[in-house]
Write an enzyme that holds these catalytic residues in place. Structure first.
Site, PDB file in Angstrom:
ATOM      1  N   GLN A  38      65.754  15.286  -7.448  1.00 54.58           N
ATOM      2  CA  GLN A  38      65.455  15.531  -6.040  1.00 54.58           C
ATOM      3  C   GLN A  38      65.844  16.944  -5.621  1.00 54.58           C
ATOM      4  O   GLN A  38      65.159  17.579  -4.825  1.00 54.58           O
ATOM      5  CB  GLN A  38      66.170  14.502  -5.167  1.00 54.58           C
ATOM      6  CG  GLN A  38      65.732  13.074  -5.422  1.00 54.58           C
ATOM      7  CD  GLN A  38      64.223  12.902  -5.383  1.00 54.58           C
ATOM      8  OE1 GLN A  38      63.566  13.295  -4.424  1.00 54.58           O
ATOM      9  NE2 GLN A  38      63.670  12.329  -6.446  1.00 54.58           N
ATOM     10  N   HIS A  67      63.227  19.766  -5.852  1.00 53.50           N
ATOM     11  CA  HIS A  67      62.104  19.804  -4.919  1.00 53.50           C
ATOM     12  C   HIS A  67      62.191  20.982  -3.961  1.00 53.50           C
ATOM     13  O   HIS A  67      61.196  21.643  -3.670  1.00 53.50           O
ATOM     14  CB  HIS A  67      62.080  18.522  -4.074  1.00 53.50           C
ATOM     15  CG  HIS A  67      61.274  17.414  -4.655  1.00 53.50           C
ATOM     16  ND1 HIS A  67      59.923  17.490  -4.838  1.00 53.50           N
ATOM     17  CD2 HIS A  67      61.638  16.183  -5.073  1.00 53.50           C
ATOM     18  CE1 HIS A  67      59.483  16.356  -5.354  1.00 53.50           C
ATOM     19  NE2 HIS A  67      60.505  15.552  -5.515  1.00 53.50           N
ATOM     20  N   GLU A 125      65.739   8.645   2.255  1.00 56.25           N
ATOM     21  CA  GLU A 125      64.354   8.561   1.779  1.00 56.25           C
ATOM     22  C   GLU A 125      64.304   7.728   0.500  1.00 56.25           C
ATOM     23  O   GLU A 125      63.503   6.800   0.369  1.00 56.25           O
ATOM     24  CB  GLU A 125      63.817   9.971   1.512  1.00 56.25           C
ATOM     25  CG  GLU A 125      62.413   9.997   0.942  1.00 56.25           C
ATOM     26  CD  GLU A 125      62.007  11.390   0.478  1.00 56.25           C
ATOM     27  OE1 GLU A 125      60.785  11.633   0.378  1.00 56.25           O
ATOM     28  OE2 GLU A 125      62.892  12.233   0.210  1.00 56.25           O
ATOM     29  N   HIS A 126      65.141   8.076  -0.477  1.00 58.53           N
ATOM     30  CA  HIS A 126      65.239   7.339  -1.744  1.00 58.53           C
ATOM     31  C   HIS A 126      66.653   6.790  -1.874  1.00 58.53           C
ATOM     32  O   HIS A 126      67.621   7.559  -1.783  1.00 58.53           O
ATOM     33  CB  HIS A 126      64.977   8.255  -2.944  1.00 58.53           C
ATOM     34  CG  HIS A 126      63.684   8.997  -2.894  1.00 58.53           C
ATOM     35  ND1 HIS A 126      63.615  10.339  -2.530  1.00 58.53           N
ATOM     36  CD2 HIS A 126      62.420   8.606  -3.157  1.00 58.53           C
ATOM     37  CE1 HIS A 126      62.350  10.728  -2.580  1.00 58.53           C
ATOM     38  NE2 HIS A 126      61.601   9.698  -2.946  1.00 58.53           N
ATOM     39  N   ASP A 148      57.816   8.058  -7.822  1.00 59.78           N
ATOM     40  CA  ASP A 148      57.084   9.241  -7.382  1.00 59.78           C
ATOM     41  C   ASP A 148      55.675   9.282  -7.962  1.00 59.78           C
ATOM     42  O   ASP A 148      54.765   9.847  -7.344  1.00 59.78           O
ATOM     43  CB  ASP A 148      57.834  10.508  -7.800  1.00 59.78           C
ATOM     44  CG  ASP A 148      58.986  10.838  -6.868  1.00 59.78           C
ATOM     45  OD1 ASP A 148      59.057  10.263  -5.770  1.00 59.78           O
ATOM     46  OD2 ASP A 148      59.823  11.680  -7.237  1.00 59.78           O
ATOM     47  N   HIS A 199      45.216  -9.034  41.534  1.00 61.02           N
ATOM     48  CA  HIS A 199      45.429  -9.841  40.340  1.00 61.02           C
ATOM     49  C   HIS A 199      45.532 -11.324  40.719  1.00 61.02           C
ATOM     50  O   HIS A 199      44.940 -12.203  40.082  1.00 61.02           O
ATOM     51  CB  HIS A 199      46.729  -9.436  39.626  1.00 61.02           C
ATOM     52  CG  HIS A 199      46.635  -8.186  38.817  1.00 61.02           C
ATOM     53  ND1 HIS A 199      46.399  -6.951  39.362  1.00 61.02           N
ATOM     54  CD2 HIS A 199      46.762  -7.983  37.472  1.00 61.02           C
ATOM     55  CE1 HIS A 199      46.388  -6.034  38.409  1.00 61.02           C
ATOM     56  NE2 HIS A 199      46.606  -6.638  37.244  1.00 61.02           N
TER      57      HIS A 199
END
Length: 434
Positions: A263, A266, A331-332, A365, A424
Site C-alpha cells: 500500500q 501507491h 480502506e483495507h 486489488d 392534503h
C-alpha cells in the site's frame, strides 16, 4: 529499538492525542482550500467553454494536443490486441471474476402489502449512462477500469463512458484503452483530472452528461467529484490508499510487512498501520518493515509514506484492537490472526476485509472479483465499496384500492390537518365512504 522508517511506534494506548488524530484524520488533500479553489475554477471553465476548455487544459496539464477528445473504438481494440498474451489472460480472468461476483449482488424488485388493498413496491432500474474515471500519469491502473466498467455492464447500464488523461501522443495509456475494450466500455475520452469530471457532470459538445461518476483519482479528481454532487451522483469520496493490519503472534511479520509496503508504494500520502498483539510481535513487524523498505523498488514513495503515516503499534490483547479499528475505518483491513473468521463479525467499519494472512490485499486489488474502488479517510464508517448497486436507481410505487382509500381517508386527513396542509386533508377525505 532499531532504526525505523515508521512515523509512529509504541503502545497504542500510549499514543499521544496529536499522533492519534493524525492517523484518524486522513483527508488526502481534496478539502485543501487551494485544491478546492483551483478545482472550482476548472469546473467553471469547462462549464462555460466546453470542448475548447478541455483541449486547452490537455495542452496545459498533459502536454497533449488533441485532434479528437474521443478515442476511436479501433484504437482501443488495437491496444487490446497488442497486449502480451499473459497480461491479456490475467485481465480476462480478473474481468470474469469481477462479473461473477457482481452478478451475485444484483438486487431484486419487491412488493409488500402493508394493509389489505395497499401495496408498496420498489424496483431497481439500471442507470442510463455512467462515467468511469481511470487515473493516468504517475498511476495507471487498467484494473481500475475493469472495476468500474464491468459492474456497470453487469447492472445493465445503457452507456458506459471511460475518461482517462492523455499522454503526449494525445491518447490515454495503452493498458487503460485495452482494459476499456476488454470490459466493454461504449466510449472512451482522452480527458483527465477535474476537467474530465466537469465534462461528465455537465456535458460538452462532445462529451455527454452522465448520471453517476465512479472511479479513483488524485486530489483534484476527488475535489471535483465532491463539487459536482448537485449535478450528478458519485461513488464514495476517495483519497490516498491505506491499510490497517491486525496481527497476533500467529502472523508472519514478513507477510505483514509485505502488505504494508504494497500500500505504501501507491502514494507518498498512503497510510499504513499495523496493530500487533504484544510488544515482541510489534518489534518483529517493525523490523521486517524496515528491512523490506530498504530494498523497495519504489523506495522514494515508500519511504515518504512510511515516514509520514506509517505506524506499528502494540496492544495487550485483540480486544484492545477493535475499538481502534472502528475509529480508523480503513480502506483495507487485513485480519492476520489465528482465528480470523471469528474476528470478522467484530468488524463494521472497513472498505473491504481480508480474512487471514494468506488473503493478500493484492489478490483483492486484481483478481478475487471483489471491487477495489473503496472509501478512504475513515469514510468507511458510512460509505461502502463500489458494487453493482451503485449502478441502479430505485423506482418506488404504491397501489391503493378504492376500499383501502376509504379506510385511509380519515386518519390521513387528521394528520394533514395537524400539519396545516389542508389541501392534503381535502384530497384524502374525498375518498371517504359516502
Amino acid at each position: 529499538m532499531s532504526a525505523s522508517p515508521l512515523k509512529y511506534r509504541g503502545r497504542l494506548k500510549e499514543l499521544d492525542p496529536e499522533a492519534r488524530r493524525r492517523l484518524l484524520e486522513r483527508s488526502g488533500g481534496a478539502t485543501d482550500s487551494r485544491v478546492a479553489q483551483r478545482t472550482a475554477d476548472i469546473l467553471a471553465r469547462v462549464r462555460r467553454d466546453g470542448d475548447r476548455a478541455l483541449r486547452e487544459m490537455a495542452r496545459e496539464f498533459d502536454g497533449a494536443t488533441l485532434d479528437s477528445l474521443e478515442v476511436p473504438r479501433s484504437v482501443c481494440e488495437a491496444a487490446l490486441a497488442s497486449l502480451a498474451p499473459e497480461v491479456r489472460e490475467a485481465l480476462s480472468r480478473a474481468a470474469r471474476n469481477i462479473a461473477r461476483a457482481h452478478a451475485a449482488q444484483k438486487p431484486q424488485a419487491i412488493e409488500v402489502e402493508t394493509e389489505p388493498g395497499i401495496l408498496v413496491g420498489r424496483r431497481p432500474d439500471p442507470l442510463g449512462r455512467v462515467g468511469v474515471y481511470a487515473p493516468g500519469g504517475r498511476a495507471v491502473y487498467p484494473s481500475s477500469v475493469l472495476m468500474g466498467v464491468v459492474p456497470a455492464k453487469v447492472a445493465g447500464v445503457g452507456e458506459v463512458i471511460v475518461c482517462s488523461p492523455p499522454g503526449p501522443d494525445g491518447r490515454p495509456a495503452a493498458g487503460v484503452l485495452a482494459a476499456a475494450a476488454l470490459a466493454g466500455a461504449d466510449r472512451v475520452f482522452a480527458l483527465g483530472g477535474a476537467g474530465a469530471v466537469a465534462a461528465l457532470a455537465y456535458g460538452t459538445e462532445s462529451v455527454p452528461r452522465v448520471d453517476r461518476i465512479v472511479g479513483p483519482g488524485n486530489a483534484y479528481v476527488a475535489a471535483a467529484k465532491l463539487q459536482v454532487v448537485d449535478a450528478v451522483a458519485i461513488d464514495a469520496p476517495a483519497g490516498p490508499s491505506e491499510i490497517l493490519v491486525v496481527a497476533d503472534g500467529s502472523a508472519d511479520p514478513e507477510a505483514v510487512a509485505r502488505e504494508m509496503l504494497a500500500q505504501a508504494e501507491h502514494d507518498p500520502d498512503a497510510c499504513c498501520v499495523t496493530v500487533a498483539v504484544g510488544e515482541a510481535q510489534a518489534e518483529a513487524v517493525a523490523s521486517a518493515v524496515a528491512k523490506a523498505a530498504s530494498r523497495a523498488r519504489r523506495q522514494e514513495i515508500v519511504s515518504r509514506a512510511l515516514s509520514e503515516r506509517g505506524a506499528v503499534l502494540s496492544v495487550d490483547s485483540l480486544e484492545e484492537a477493535w475499538p481502534f479499528v472502528a475509529d480508523f475505518a480503513p480502506e483495507h483491513l487485513l485480519i492476520a490472526t489465528a482465528s480470523p473468521s471469528e474476528a470478522l463479525p467484530r468488524v463494521r467499519n472497513a472498505g473491504t476485509v481480508f480474512v487471514g494472512q494468506h488473503a493478500s490485499v493484492a489478490y483483492g486489488d486484481y483478481m478475487t472479483g471483489a471491487n477495489h474502488v473503496l472509501p478512504t479517510a475513515g469514510l468507511a464508517r458510512a460509505y461502502s465499496g463500489l458494487s453493482v448497486l451503485d449502478f441502479y436507481r430505485w423506482t418506488t410505487w404504491q397501489r391503493v384500492t378504492r376500499e383501502a382509500a376509504a379506510r385511509l381517508s380519515d386518519d390521513v386527513g387528521v394528520l394533514a390537518d395537524s400539519e396545516g396542509l389542508f389541501a392534503h386533508a381535502e384530497a384524502a377525505r374525498a375518498w371517504r365512504p359516502s
